[in-house]
Design a protein around this motif. Structure first.
Motif, PDB file in Angstrom:
ATOM      1  N   GLY A  25       0.793  -1.217   0.000  1.00  0.00           N
ATOM      2  CA  GLY A  25       0.000   0.000   0.000  1.00  0.00           C
ATOM      3  C   GLY A  25       0.827   1.269   0.000  1.00  0.00           C
ATOM      4  N   GLY A  26       2.149   1.132  -0.069  1.00  0.00           N
ATOM      5  CA  GLY A  26       3.005   2.311  -0.171  1.00  0.00           C
ATOM      6  C   GLY A  26       3.683   2.742   1.112  1.00  0.00           C
ATOM      7  N   VAL A  27       3.614   1.929   2.150  1.00  0.00           N
ATOM      8  CA  VAL A  27       4.261   2.263   3.414  1.00  0.00           C
ATOM      9  C   VAL A  27       5.694   1.734   3.405  1.00  0.00           C
ATOM     10  CG1 VAL A  27       4.230   1.858   5.916  1.00  0.00           C
ATOM     11  CG2 VAL A  27       2.092   2.255   4.686  1.00  0.00           C
ATOM     12  N   ILE A  28       6.632   2.568   3.833  1.00  0.00           N
ATOM     13  CA  ILE A  28       8.029   2.158   3.974  1.00  0.00           C
ATOM     14  C   ILE A  28       8.329   2.067   5.461  1.00  0.00           C
ATOM     15  CG2 ILE A  28      10.436   2.815   3.587  1.00  0.00           C
ATOM     16  CD1 ILE A  28       9.459   4.345   1.093  1.00  0.00           C
ATOM     17  N   LEU A  29       8.790   0.911   5.904  1.00  0.00           N
ATOM     18  CA  LEU A  29       9.161   0.713   7.310  1.00  0.00           C
ATOM     19  C   LEU A  29      10.627   1.075   7.463  1.00  0.00           C
ATOM     20  CD1 LEU A  29       7.362  -2.705   7.843  1.00  0.00           C
ATOM     21  CD2 LEU A  29       6.521  -0.437   8.444  1.00  0.00           C
ATOM     22  N   ILE A  30      10.917   1.962   8.398  1.00  0.00           N
ATOM     23  CA  ILE A  30      12.270   2.456   8.594  1.00  0.00           C
ATOM     24  C   ILE A  30      12.864   1.791   9.832  1.00  0.00           C
ATOM     25  CG2 ILE A  30      13.675   4.515   8.984  1.00  0.00           C
ATOM     26  CD1 ILE A  30      11.287   6.091   7.721  1.00  0.00           C
ATOM     27  N   GLU A  31      14.030   1.199   9.648  1.00  0.00           N
ATOM     28  CA  GLU A  31      14.725   0.545  10.756  1.00  0.00           C
ATOM     29  C   GLU A  31      15.219   1.574  11.771  1.00  0.00           C
ATOM     30  OE1 GLU A  31      15.291  -2.834  11.091  1.00  0.00           O
ATOM     31  OE2 GLU A  31      14.159  -3.223   9.260  1.00  0.00           O
ATOM     32  N   GLU A  32      15.599   1.109  12.914  1.00  0.00           N
ATOM     33  CA  GLU A  32      16.218   1.956  13.940  1.00  0.00           C
ATOM     34  C   GLU A  32      17.400   2.684  13.311  1.00  0.00           C
ATOM     35  OE1 GLU A  32      17.181   3.815  17.260  1.00  0.00           O
ATOM     36  OE2 GLU A  32      15.610   2.339  17.385  1.00  0.00           O
ATOM     37  N   ASN A  33      17.435   4.006  13.463  1.00  0.00           N
ATOM     38  CA  ASN A  33      18.525   4.781  12.860  1.00  0.00           C
ATOM     39  C   ASN A  33      19.095   5.812  13.830  1.00  0.00           C
ATOM     40  OD1 ASN A  33      16.551   6.700  12.984  1.00  0.00           O
ATOM     41  ND2 ASN A  33      16.462   7.131  10.809  1.00  0.00           N
ATOM     42  N   GLY A  34      18.972   5.554  15.099  1.00  0.00           N
ATOM     43  CA  GLY A  34      19.458   6.499  16.099  1.00  0.00           C
ATOM     44  C   GLY A  34      18.344   7.351  16.680  1.00  0.00           C
ATOM     45  N   GLU A  35      17.245   7.485  15.928  1.00  0.00           N
ATOM     46  CA  GLU A  35      16.106   8.245  16.418  1.00  0.00           C
ATOM     47  C   GLU A  35      14.879   7.356  16.579  1.00  0.00           C
ATOM     48  OE1 GLU A  35      15.343  11.890  14.365  1.00  0.00           O
ATOM     49  OE2 GLU A  35      17.458  12.208  13.985  1.00  0.00           O
ATOM     50  N   GLY A  36      15.061   6.063  16.482  1.00  0.00           N
ATOM     51  CA  GLY A  36      13.962   5.128  16.633  1.00  0.00           C
ATOM     52  C   GLY A  36      13.401   4.683  15.297  1.00  0.00           C
ATOM     53  N   PRO A  37      12.686   3.558  15.295  1.00  0.00           N
ATOM     54  CA  PRO A  37      12.084   3.066  14.062  1.00  0.00           C
ATOM     55  C   PRO A  37      10.903   3.952  13.668  1.00  0.00           C
ATOM     56  CG  PRO A  37      11.422   1.707  15.912  1.00  0.00           C
ATOM     57  CD  PRO A  37      12.427   2.696  16.436  1.00  0.00           C
ATOM     58  N   GLY A  38      10.485   3.837  12.417  1.00  0.00           N
ATOM     59  CA  GLY A  38       9.361   4.647  11.978  1.00  0.00           C
ATOM     60  C   GLY A  38       8.798   4.173  10.661  1.00  0.00           C
ATOM     61  N   VAL A  39       7.872   4.944  10.139  1.00  0.00           N
ATOM     62  CA  VAL A  39       7.247   4.645   8.859  1.00  0.00           C
ATOM     63  C   VAL A  39       7.112   5.927   8.054  1.00  0.00           C
ATOM     64  CG1 VAL A  39       5.914   2.678   9.727  1.00  0.00           C
ATOM     65  CG2 VAL A  39       4.907   4.941   9.735  1.00  0.00           C
ATOM     66  N   ARG A  40       6.987   5.775   6.743  1.00  0.00           N
ATOM     67  CA  ARG A  40       6.663   6.903   5.880  1.00  0.00           C
ATOM     68  C   ARG A  40       6.006   6.344   4.634  1.00  0.00           C
ATOM     69  NH1 ARG A  40      10.665   8.387   1.699  1.00  0.00           N
ATOM     70  NH2 ARG A  40      12.347   6.902   1.812  1.00  0.00           N
ATOM     71  N   LEU A  41       5.365   7.219   3.887  1.00  0.00           N
ATOM     72  CA  LEU A  41       4.731   6.802   2.646  1.00  0.00           C
ATOM     73  C   LEU A  41       5.705   6.949   1.493  1.00  0.00           C
ATOM     74  CD1 LEU A  41       1.187   8.384   2.991  1.00  0.00           C
ATOM     75  CD2 LEU A  41       1.832   5.991   3.285  1.00  0.00           C
ATOM     76  N   ARG A  42       5.685   5.985   0.606  1.00  0.00           N
ATOM     77  CA  ARG A  42       6.521   6.028  -0.592  1.00  0.00           C
ATOM     78  C   ARG A  42       6.031   7.167  -1.477  1.00  0.00           C
ATOM     79  NH1 ARG A  42       5.032   1.405  -3.193  1.00  0.00           N
ATOM     80  NH2 ARG A  42       5.994   0.238  -1.526  1.00  0.00           N
TER      81      ARG A  42
END
Length: 51
Positions: free
Chosen positions: A28-45
């Motif tokens: 559906g266009g969601v990108i899951l972001i791994e832990e990068n120092g500021e915590g995991p997250g999501v964003r839309l493609r």
């Protein structure tokens, strides 16, 4: 919907169900972001521009 409710509540969910939820979100266009120092997250493609 029960699986999503359990998962959101931090309760046990089958790994196969979690994998299916992840696949559906990504389709559906969601990108899951791994832990990068500021915590995991999501964003839309970003939408692809048609030539």
């Amino acid at each position: 919907m029960n699986t999503v409710n359990r998962f959101e509540a931090g309760q046990d969910a089958r790994m196969s169900s979690v994998t299916k939820m992840q696949s559906a979100l990504e389709a559906g266009g969601v990108i899951l972001i791994e832990e990068n120092g500021e915590g995991p997250g999501v964003r839309l493609r970003k939408a692809r521009e048609e030539p």
